[in-house]
Design a protein around this motif. Structure first.
Motif, PDB file in Angstrom:
ATOM      1  N   ASN A   1       6.364   1.397   0.130  1.00  0.00           N
ATOM      2  CA  ASN A   1       5.780   1.080   1.435  1.00  0.00           C
ATOM      3  C   ASN A   1       6.622   1.664   2.568  1.00  0.00           C
ATOM      4  OD1 ASN A   1       3.763  -0.344   0.187  1.00  0.00           O
ATOM      5  ND2 ASN A   1       4.623  -2.358   0.603  1.00  0.00           N
TER       6      ASN A   1
ATOM      7  N   GLN B   1       6.451   5.610   2.474  1.00  0.00           N
ATOM      8  CA  GLN B   1       5.185   6.133   2.981  1.00  0.00           C
ATOM      9  C   GLN B   1       5.092   6.013   4.497  1.00  0.00           C
ATOM     10  OE1 GLN B   1       2.210   4.034   0.635  1.00  0.00           O
ATOM     11  NE2 GLN B   1       2.177   5.661  -0.894  1.00  0.00           N
TER      12      GLN B   1
ATOM     13  N   GLU C   1       1.826   0.255   5.083  1.00  0.00           N
ATOM     14  CA  GLU C   1       2.634   1.255   5.786  1.00  0.00           C
ATOM     15  C   GLU C   1       2.248   1.332   7.256  1.00  0.00           C
ATOM     16  OE1 GLU C   1       1.163   5.553   5.100  1.00  0.00           O
ATOM     17  OE2 GLU C   1       0.640   4.492   3.258  1.00  0.00           O
TER      18      GLU C   1
END
Length: 310
Positions: free
Chosen positions: A37, A40, A109
């Motif tokens: 997460n 990204q 994200e």
């Protein structure tokens, strides 16, 4: 500005009665999901503080290229002590730190990106009035946090610091509140994972004879507003400087007004700021897209997920 991520993963998972850091949800473990997460969202400096079964955890995660630190007193200390170990390491290595426990694996994200676009000392995502994780902290707070000896953990340390600019950012991301302390919590996370496997996403383009404002325009304006530089904003988005100006010009032609004020400079490209009209457009577009996706999600739930197709 350089942002690092700090993941607290030293705990013994006593309430779960299983090593939750390596429990799988779908194809990834909880620890892997938190790392991915952050990656990204564009964060490359990631530190994880381990403790219980540290050798096993670090071996499983070594391919992710993150930094591991250890809390040798994990059996008798709290998560705040692990946070301090990570903050001590990061205090001279970044401008801000995104902190998250390892058992909050499903924040999006986009939530991290929203936090990074804010200007404040403490920035926290809020879902339906409740604050969650990850929390963004300015590195200037680290010395005071490290010196704190009172109660209340990280929250107590932050509350003890005066004259802070605190920002609570509403997000459409329920997972900022969802941890995994118990097996019931874990089942809820599995349900969230399954519900996200197939989902709708609406991308809006404003059109005036031709398209002039879309997701790329939105992201570009956000980053110009945060950095004060078109060149830096383009670099963060991975597009050329000339393409960035083409996007701005196209949006201004479509709107019939200026949305970015320029102040010419030398090789650095000068400075730039989003105009008041541009800020209003930005806000309205975000609100419109947010509401459309909310309605779309409700219709998807009603039409697709009410039957037995999935």
């Amino acid at each position: 500005m350089k942002t690092a991520a700090l993941i607290a993963a030293a705990g013994m998972s006593t309430r779960m009665a299983q090593f939750k850091q390596l429990m799988k949800i779908g194809s990834r473990t909880m620890a892997e999901r938190v790392i991915v997460n952050f990656q990204q969202a564009g964060i490359t400096e990631i530190v994880m503080v381990t403790g219980y079964r540290s050798d096993q955890l670090e071996k499983e995660l070594r391919s992710f290229g993150i930094t591991f630190l250890r809390n040798p007193r994990y059996e008798t200390t709290q998560m705040f002590d692990s946070a301090k170990i990570g903050l001590e390491y990061l205090k001279e290595r970044c401008d801000s730190v995104c902190f998250c426990p390892v058992d909050i694996p499903f924040f999006m994200e986009q939530t991290v990106e929203i936090l990074l676009d804010q200007q404040g000392d403490i920035i926290q995502p809020v879902f339906q009035g409740k604050a969650g994780h990850p929390i963004l902290l300015r590195a200037s707070l680290i010395p005071a946090i490290l010196a704190y000896q009172g109660d209340g953990g990280l929250k107590g340390a932050l509350n003890s610091i005066e004259n802070l600019k605190r920002i609570r950012v509403p997000v459409e991301d329920e997972a900022v509140l969802m941890d995994a302390d118990t097996r019931e919590d874990f089942k809820r996370l599995v349900d969230v994972h399954n519900s996200r496997l197939i989902h709708p996403k609406i991308q809006v383009t404003l059109v005036n004879h031709k398209g002039f404002f879309d997701e790329m325009t939105l992201e570009l304006l956000r980053k110009i507003a945060a950095s004060g530089s078109v060149r830096e904003a383009c670099g963060q988005l991975g597009i050329s400087y000339s393409k960035g100006w083409n996007i701005i010009q196209n949006a201004e032609d479509g709107m019939g007004c200026r949305i970015v004020e320029r102040q010419p400079g030398g090789r650095g490209g000068g400075t730039a700021n989003v105009t008041e009209r541009g800020k209003k457009l930005l806000k309205l577009f975000e609100t419109y897209e947010e509401q459309l996706n909310k309605i779309s999600g409700e219709l998807f739930q009603e039409i697709f997920l009410s039957g037995d197709l999935f």
